[in-house]
Design a protein around this motif. Structure first.
Motif, PDB file in Angstrom:
ATOM      1  N   GLN A 150     -16.016  -4.798  -3.917  1.00  0.00           N
ATOM      2  CA  GLN A 150     -15.716  -6.142  -4.392  1.00  0.00           C
ATOM      3  C   GLN A 150     -14.997  -6.913  -3.302  1.00  0.00           C
ATOM      4  O   GLN A 150     -14.237  -6.344  -2.518  1.00  0.00           O
ATOM      5  CB  GLN A 150     -14.808  -6.052  -5.623  1.00  0.00           C
ATOM      6  CG  GLN A 150     -15.429  -5.312  -6.788  1.00  0.00           C
ATOM      7  CD  GLN A 150     -16.093  -6.267  -7.751  1.00  0.00           C
ATOM      8  OE1 GLN A 150     -15.674  -7.393  -7.879  1.00  0.00           O
ATOM      9  NE2 GLN A 150     -17.129  -5.808  -8.415  1.00  0.00           N
TER      10      GLN A 150
ATOM     11  N   TRP B  30       0.837  -1.206   0.000  1.00  0.00           N
ATOM     12  CA  TRP B  30       0.000   0.000   0.000  1.00  0.00           C
ATOM     13  C   TRP B  30       0.872   1.257   0.000  1.00  0.00           C
ATOM     14  O   TRP B  30       0.532   2.266  -0.591  1.00  0.00           O
ATOM     15  CB  TRP B  30      -0.898  -0.011   1.237  1.00  0.00           C
ATOM     16  CG  TRP B  30      -1.831   1.146   1.338  1.00  0.00           C
ATOM     17  CD1 TRP B  30      -1.590   2.346   1.933  1.00  0.00           C
ATOM     18  CD2 TRP B  30      -3.154   1.220   0.805  1.00  0.00           C
ATOM     19  NE1 TRP B  30      -2.681   3.163   1.821  1.00  0.00           N
ATOM     20  CE2 TRP B  30      -3.660   2.493   1.126  1.00  0.00           C
ATOM     21  CE3 TRP B  30      -3.959   0.338   0.096  1.00  0.00           C
ATOM     22  CZ2 TRP B  30      -4.942   2.900   0.772  1.00  0.00           C
ATOM     23  CZ3 TRP B  30      -5.230   0.751  -0.259  1.00  0.00           C
ATOM     24  CH2 TRP B  30      -5.703   2.017   0.075  1.00  0.00           C
TER      25      TRP B  30
ATOM     26  N   ALA C  29      -4.025 -10.060  -7.625  1.00  0.00           N
ATOM     27  CA  ALA C  29      -4.573  -8.823  -8.193  1.00  0.00           C
ATOM     28  C   ALA C  29      -3.448  -7.882  -8.584  1.00  0.00           C
ATOM     29  O   ALA C  29      -2.294  -8.096  -8.221  1.00  0.00           O
ATOM     30  CB  ALA C  29      -5.472  -8.144  -7.164  1.00  0.00           C
TER      31      ALA C  29
ATOM     32  N   PRO D  85      -5.951  -4.229  -1.757  1.00  0.00           N
ATOM     33  CA  PRO D  85      -7.248  -4.125  -1.070  1.00  0.00           C
ATOM     34  C   PRO D  85      -7.196  -3.089   0.053  1.00  0.00           C
ATOM     35  O   PRO D  85      -6.131  -2.768   0.565  1.00  0.00           O
ATOM     36  CB  PRO D  85      -7.457  -5.529  -0.497  1.00  0.00           C
ATOM     37  CG  PRO D  85      -6.080  -6.044  -0.274  1.00  0.00           C
ATOM     38  CD  PRO D  85      -5.255  -5.477  -1.404  1.00  0.00           C
TER      39      PRO D  85
ATOM     40  N   TRP E  93      -8.844  -6.475   4.933  1.00  0.00           N
ATOM     41  CA  TRP E  93      -8.589  -7.906   4.869  1.00  0.00           C
ATOM     42  C   TRP E  93      -9.070  -8.557   6.152  1.00  0.00           C
ATOM     43  O   TRP E  93      -9.175  -7.910   7.196  1.00  0.00           O
ATOM     44  CB  TRP E  93      -7.101  -8.193   4.646  1.00  0.00           C
ATOM     45  CG  TRP E  93      -6.215  -7.568   5.673  1.00  0.00           C
ATOM     46  CD1 TRP E  93      -5.621  -6.332   5.614  1.00  0.00           C
ATOM     47  CD2 TRP E  93      -5.853  -8.108   6.936  1.00  0.00           C
ATOM     48  NE1 TRP E  93      -4.911  -6.095   6.761  1.00  0.00           N
ATOM     49  CE2 TRP E  93      -5.035  -7.171   7.597  1.00  0.00           C
ATOM     50  CE3 TRP E  93      -6.123  -9.305   7.588  1.00  0.00           C
ATOM     51  CZ2 TRP E  93      -4.502  -7.375   8.854  1.00  0.00           C
ATOM     52  CZ3 TRP E  93      -5.585  -9.517   8.849  1.00  0.00           C
ATOM     53  CH2 TRP E  93      -4.788  -8.556   9.456  1.00  0.00           C
TER      54      TRP E  93
ATOM     55  N   ASN F  55      -3.892  -4.537  -7.936  1.00  0.00           N
ATOM     56  CA  ASN F  55      -3.975  -3.405  -7.016  1.00  0.00           C
ATOM     57  C   ASN F  55      -3.984  -3.920  -5.578  1.00  0.00           C
ATOM     58  O   ASN F  55      -3.727  -5.094  -5.339  1.00  0.00           O
ATOM     59  CB  ASN F  55      -5.193  -2.532  -7.337  1.00  0.00           C
ATOM     60  CG  ASN F  55      -6.481  -3.330  -7.378  1.00  0.00           C
ATOM     61  OD1 ASN F  55      -6.495  -4.550  -7.228  1.00  0.00           O
ATOM     62  ND2 ASN F  55      -7.594  -2.650  -7.578  1.00  0.00           N
TER      63      ASN F  55
ATOM     64  N   THR G 250     -11.105  -7.086   0.683  1.00  0.00           N
ATOM     65  CA  THR G 250     -12.162  -6.161   0.269  1.00  0.00           C
ATOM     66  C   THR G 250     -11.534  -5.043  -0.537  1.00  0.00           C
ATOM     67  O   THR G 250     -10.588  -4.392  -0.094  1.00  0.00           O
ATOM     68  CB  THR G 250     -12.906  -5.597   1.503  1.00  0.00           C
ATOM     69  OG1 THR G 250     -13.398  -6.694   2.272  1.00  0.00           O
ATOM     70  CG2 THR G 250     -14.058  -4.708   1.077  1.00  0.00           C
ATOM     71  N   TRP G 251     -12.084  -4.830  -1.725  1.00  0.00           N
ATOM     72  CA  TRP G 251     -11.534  -3.882  -2.697  1.00  0.00           C
ATOM     73  C   TRP G 251     -12.459  -2.683  -2.790  1.00  0.00           C
ATOM     74  O   TRP G 251     -13.341  -2.630  -3.635  1.00  0.00           O
ATOM     75  CB  TRP G 251     -11.392  -4.568  -4.052  1.00  0.00           C
ATOM     76  CG  TRP G 251     -10.628  -5.845  -3.953  1.00  0.00           C
ATOM     77  CD1 TRP G 251     -11.129  -7.089  -3.718  1.00  0.00           C
ATOM     78  CD2 TRP G 251      -9.224  -5.998  -4.060  1.00  0.00           C
ATOM     79  NE1 TRP G 251     -10.122  -8.008  -3.671  1.00  0.00           N
ATOM     80  CE2 TRP G 251      -8.934  -7.374  -3.885  1.00  0.00           C
ATOM     81  CE3 TRP G 251      -8.165  -5.118  -4.289  1.00  0.00           C
ATOM     82  CZ2 TRP G 251      -7.647  -7.881  -3.929  1.00  0.00           C
ATOM     83  CZ3 TRP G 251      -6.887  -5.624  -4.335  1.00  0.00           C
ATOM     84  CH2 TRP G 251      -6.635  -6.993  -4.161  1.00  0.00           C
TER      85      TRP G 251
END
Length: 166
Positions: A144, A68, A110, A114, A117, A112, A136-137
């Motif tokens: 999503q 991140w 992925a 999330p 989590w 990107n 969780t996106w």
């Protein structure tokens, strides 16, 4: 230098350091309102380094923090080091093969990162524990969600397999 001069000098230095710390601390604490808001939402946390589910949760928490932090020049090295510490050699190879083929992160499955989590224990057997990681996106009602099943060796606690869950 006299004893009195030394005491005066030491007192002045201690006072200066204390005032500097008092001035800097609020500035650092308020550097990001969004971080302060999110930090206030978590009232406590605990862990157990002997617990396989906790180990997976620790890994995903630290790994997501590292990926991140795109503005931190040490983030990529931190993510790589976390993989080396938490994943078995075989799992590292599997992740690398996925990344080469899919051009996506093999831990998150992925491209990107999330925003949330969660890790839940789903069972164990034959010396392994399985946990379901929910990523969780985004925020809100239409966020999503993706699921990953993570298998860990109960003796070493190393993650031995990761795969998308249905």
């Amino acid at each position: 230098m006299s004893v009195r001069s030394r005491k005066t000098l030491l007192t002045a230095a201690a006072l200066t350091a204390g005032l500097s710390l008092a001035a800097v601390t609020p500035a650092l604490a308020g550097a990001s309102a969004s971080h302060a808001t999110r930090a206030a939402a978590v009232s406590s946390a605990q862990g157990d380094p002997r617990n396989a589910t906790q180990h997976v949760a620790d890994f995903y928490g630290a790994y997501i923090d590292a990926v991140w932090a795109t503005d931190d020049p040490t983030a990529a090295a931190s993510a790589k080091a976390l993989r080396g510490f938490y994943l078995s050699a075989a799992a590292q190879k599997k992740v690398a093969a996925f990344e080469k083929k899919e051009h996506a992160d093999g831990i998150l499955f992925a491209q990107n990162v999330p925003v949330k989590w969660k890790v839940a224990y789903t069972g164990s057997g034959m010396g392994h524990a399985t946990n379901r990681v929910t990523l969780t996106w985004g925020d809100g009602p239409h966020a999503q969600v993706s699921l990953i099943d993570v298998q860990s060796d109960l003796k070493t606690l190393k993650i031995t397999d990761l795969k998308r869950a249905g």
